[in-house]
Scaffold this active site. Sequence first.
Site, PDB file in Angstrom:
ATOM      1  N   ALA A 160      73.442 -68.611  -6.690  1.00 19.18           N
ATOM      2  CA  ALA A 160      72.637 -69.320  -7.685  1.00 19.18           C
ATOM      3  C   ALA A 160      71.512 -70.053  -6.968  1.00 19.18           C
ATOM      4  CB  ALA A 160      73.510 -70.299  -8.468  1.00 19.18           C
ATOM      5  N   HIS A 191      76.425 -56.962 -12.626  1.00 17.75           N
ATOM      6  CA  HIS A 191      77.293 -57.948 -11.978  1.00 17.75           C
ATOM      7  C   HIS A 191      76.753 -59.374 -12.063  1.00 17.75           C
ATOM      8  CE1 HIS A 191      79.662 -54.746 -10.052  1.00 17.75           C
ATOM      9  NE2 HIS A 191      78.507 -54.140  -9.821  1.00 17.75           N
ATOM     10  N   GLU A 197      72.817 -50.661  -9.200  1.00 14.75           N
ATOM     11  CA  GLU A 197      74.151 -51.077  -9.660  1.00 14.75           C
ATOM     12  C   GLU A 197      74.386 -52.566  -9.366  1.00 14.75           C
ATOM     13  OE1 GLU A 197      76.111 -48.104 -11.156  1.00 14.75           O
ATOM     14  OE2 GLU A 197      73.934 -47.981 -11.103  1.00 14.75           O
TER      15      GLU A 197
END
Length: 236
Positions: free
Chosen positions: A117, A138, A134
């Site tokens: 973050a 997530h 990919e």
Amino acid sequence: MTAKLRDRPNRPVRGSSLAWHMVLSNYHESLWESLPEGGDPSDLKLRLAFLLEHARSVRGSGGAPGRVLDVGCGEGRFAAELARAGLRVVGIDVAHEPLRRARVKHPDLDLRLVPVAGPWPLADSSFDIVWAGETIEHVTDTAAWLSEVRRVLRSGGMLLLSTPAHGRLAMFALASSHRRFDAHFDPRGDHLRFYSGRTLTRLLEDFGFADIDVRKAGGLPGARRLLLASARRSRF
């Protein structure tokens, strides 16, 4: 996606958020430590052909080879192929373990750890291409993540990404089997977001991307398993 989610600043982590940041970091480390080393990424040939087709056409300032950011670079397979094709590459990941593996296999790559973050330690408008293979499925905070992608891309720069496809026929096939449905949407799984071609297109539009092309690949016609997207950062 509402207007409130566009270009939300990715602020530094402070206070109680730091504890959550540590939880997420440990989570990603544990995921990578549970994976065997050296496996090929899924749909490698399809995704690599798509990536190189677009990346080779992009030039940097003064006609130099394009500068590419590989977001979620993992063990560095795609970053290494981009470098082999003559592009200037930086690979980033949120976990130490994949970067350790990548450095063993590809010691010449520029590989960097970034926080789960908060803002990435990268300059504004410093890349011609961002590749996220990919990865977007997530991401916990999609708004902050896409804001960082836009920030590091130059005006007119290209975003390339891949993510599993969740079209109507694929969803119908999952819904026809309780076991398959439960396994696919297991709340303990690492996939947090599920995209169709339409929802991915709308998301990229909301974040100021233009010339969006989302193609389906892999699997049977009508039930493709992969989305391959290209888009350009709007010039504003």
